[in-house]
Design a protein around this motif. Sequence first.
Motif, PDB file in Angstrom:
ATOM      1  N   ALA B 360      43.268  28.955  49.007  1.00 45.98           N
ATOM      2  CA  ALA B 360      42.735  28.925  47.634  1.00 45.98           C
ATOM      3  C   ALA B 360      41.309  28.372  47.561  1.00 45.98           C
ATOM      4  O   ALA B 360      40.578  28.678  46.612  1.00 45.98           O
ATOM      5  CB  ALA B 360      43.660  28.068  46.754  1.00 45.98           C
ATOM      6  N   ARG B 363      38.052  30.019  46.024  1.00 42.07           N
ATOM      7  CA  ARG B 363      38.386  31.338  45.473  1.00 42.07           C
ATOM      8  C   ARG B 363      38.992  31.165  44.085  1.00 42.07           C
ATOM      9  O   ARG B 363      39.251  30.048  43.647  1.00 42.07           O
ATOM     10  CB  ARG B 363      39.373  32.060  46.389  1.00 42.07           C
ATOM     11  N   SER B 364      39.288  32.271  43.401  1.00 43.58           N
ATOM     12  CA  SER B 364      39.866  32.204  42.059  1.00 43.58           C
ATOM     13  C   SER B 364      41.111  33.067  41.946  1.00 43.58           C
ATOM     14  O   SER B 364      41.144  34.195  42.468  1.00 43.58           O
ATOM     15  CB  SER B 364      38.863  32.711  41.015  1.00 43.58           C
ATOM     16  N   ALA B 396      40.616  26.622  41.465  1.00 46.56           N
ATOM     17  CA  ALA B 396      40.884  28.047  41.713  1.00 46.56           C
ATOM     18  C   ALA B 396      41.705  28.675  40.585  1.00 46.56           C
ATOM     19  O   ALA B 396      41.948  29.883  40.591  1.00 46.56           O
ATOM     20  CB  ALA B 396      41.617  28.205  43.039  1.00 46.56           C
ATOM     21  N   ALA B 450      47.370  33.806  48.843  1.00 45.73           N
ATOM     22  CA  ALA B 450      46.510  34.988  48.971  1.00 45.73           C
ATOM     23  C   ALA B 450      46.865  36.023  47.902  1.00 45.73           C
ATOM     24  O   ALA B 450      45.974  36.691  47.345  1.00 45.73           O
ATOM     25  CB  ALA B 450      46.654  35.591  50.375  1.00 45.73           C
ATOM     26  N   ILE B 453      45.354  35.181  44.536  1.00 46.03           N
ATOM     27  CA  ILE B 453      43.916  35.495  44.478  1.00 46.03           C
ATOM     28  C   ILE B 453      43.715  37.004  44.310  1.00 46.03           C
ATOM     29  O   ILE B 453      42.924  37.464  43.483  1.00 46.03           O
ATOM     30  CB  ILE B 453      43.207  35.032  45.781  1.00 46.03           C
ATOM     31  N   LEU B 463      41.564  38.718  52.269  1.00 45.97           N
ATOM     32  CA  LEU B 463      40.640  38.259  51.225  1.00 45.97           C
ATOM     33  C   LEU B 463      39.220  38.263  51.749  1.00 45.97           C
ATOM     34  O   LEU B 463      38.974  37.996  52.920  1.00 45.97           O
ATOM     35  CB  LEU B 463      41.023  36.847  50.769  1.00 45.97           C
ATOM     36  N   SER B 464      38.296  38.547  50.849  1.00 39.86           N
ATOM     37  CA  SER B 464      36.892  38.561  51.285  1.00 39.86           C
ATOM     38  C   SER B 464      36.358  37.137  51.296  1.00 39.86           C
ATOM     39  O   SER B 464      36.853  36.266  50.616  1.00 39.86           O
ATOM     40  CB  SER B 464      36.062  39.418  50.340  1.00 39.86           C
TER      41      SER B 464
END
Lengths: 200, 464
Positions: B360, B363-364, B396, B450, B453, B463-464
Amino acid sequence: MKAVHVVEGRAVPLERADVDTDQIIPSEWLKRVERTGFGRGLFSEWRDDPAFVLNQAEYAGASILVAGPRFGTGSSREHAVWALMDYGFEAVIAPSFGDIFRNNSSKQGLVIVQMPPEDVANLTRLVKEDPSRHVVVDVENLVVEVPEANWQRPFALEAATRERLLNGWDDIGLTLRRDEEITSYERGHGNPSWAGLLTS
Amino acid sequence: MGRTLYEKIWDEHVIAGVGETPLLYVDLHLVHEVTSPQAFDGLRLNSRRVRRPDRTIATADHNVPTEPLSVPVADPVSARQLEALDENCDEFGVTLFPRGHENQGIVHVIGPELGLSQPGSVIVCGDSHTSTHGALGALAFGIGTSEVEHVLATQTLVQQKAKTMAVTVNGALRPGVSAKDLVLAIVARLGTGGGAGHVFEYRGEAIRALSMEGRMTVCNMSIEAGARAGLIAVDETTIEYLRGRPGVAAGSAFEAQAERWRAYVSDDDAIFDAEIVLDAADVVANVTWGTNPAQVVALSGTVPSPEEARADQREAFERALAYMDLTPGTPVREIPVDVVFIGSCTNSRIEDLRAAAKVAAGRSVAPSVRALVVPGSHHVKAQAEAEGLDEIFLAAGFEWREPGCSMCLGMNPDQLRPGQRSASTSNRNFEGRQGRGGRTHLVSPAVAAATAIAGHFAEPGDLS
């Protein structure tokens, strides 16, 4: 608990596999502190459906549930047994059961009959053909019968469970009679290391 | 002939006079509010006492709201059940960690973390996930309310000896594959009834390499394969986990205790009634697709087709697909979720929260997703806050809540609404388990984070 020798009555074919105890009685019913009144919650997620087998008039008043494999797996909630018994079931017949459910049933006097899948399939066919046919579960002689159809099959039950059902024994009362044995075991067993370390 | 770990613990706890039914002595009885009120009532009705209040520990976990203590319990039926636990523990002299107490938490989280759950002991609780404590080399299993009453009154259980099954996992798990993925693979292999009548002992390199908390995740889900208990032999991981815990001795007394605990392993020549063997390298990130925990698919895979099911399971398979509203052939990664739940006795410990927070961080949460993190206990919550994990989650867009069972079974207000789909780190994906009409997919903490997100099932690497 009440002694059980023979259960006789109509039987409902559930025809579903893997009916876990969450399906038998959903968790919203577990908030209650009473032991009675759980029959209304039995299979409650399915009871709204008019096609659900328990809603069929011809099976009204049934005392035996014929279920699929792995009936009563999952949660240890004894509420599942209370719900089945409060609804009016006195015996459940299935190819296999969850261990804790089976154990809980034996403490309450709900008779658990495990039979090979083909026997359960035949019994299901017989009670679907004619829902008014009586099924007899004989705990004394360990047989299931449909007298009208001249159908009879044996089943196995742990000897201790059979004794308990036939006598309606209260386990706690019996164990308390062995108080001396337990006390003597405790003398050699020591005390927990956390005693005195944790307080509320 | 050598004995298995199960047989050693059994032999030390069995009380059996000639011709009498075996009684098993219980070292630790954990009690919670849901399965105990009727048992205490039974004692009252028969003027019986709790035989060993010093071996009985209670906590409130299933019903408690995961909001701050200042928020009252809204549901009067839940409130009454929590009050009943307070009153019963008070009347019978049982130690209780109620809502808000520093030791309160999910019963299977607090037993190990307080050092109550110890090697070689017999532990029971009116909860099927009691198998969790087997990770410490204890024989631990769930019981119903009649048996709760029996243990309260006699400190014993009427018990028949179980069969044993070795669940051997050779090799090493691949990087990024967790204990949760492993136990889902084991449950999938055995099916929901495969372990019936057996006590598992998890063995092999991959099990030895797991942390104590990873072992708890594995033992926790033994019941999902039908086994009542799952054991792992004591090793230095066990000893180091217990060192310094509040409920264990300190100093040289601990060393002496540890030496005795090291005997709780199966003998080399012990014989198990059954064995299954898995290769850890075959285990991948897993997701359940159906309505029982054995219905597992690889996250990289697609929703299976009923044609793949055995003939006798096809009907259940089709019902599960319909309930879950899934179409065979759909890639799992394309399935969107509405809710992510990180918590439960399976995955709410500090390592689980660290694994989720790592994903997390920075990230959001996807705008369409509600994501909750519910620590397993107040101690886990405090530890996570000391490490700053709460801030990572909150930044996040995750909710950071108070400890309890929460959305694992939706007895408190944390529930799915009808039709909602969740990615959940809990243990059961049964119909309606997380709320009526809710659709549950079981995953690991890293996959849950993941997925929150991405908004659909994802691994951290996606995830990027």
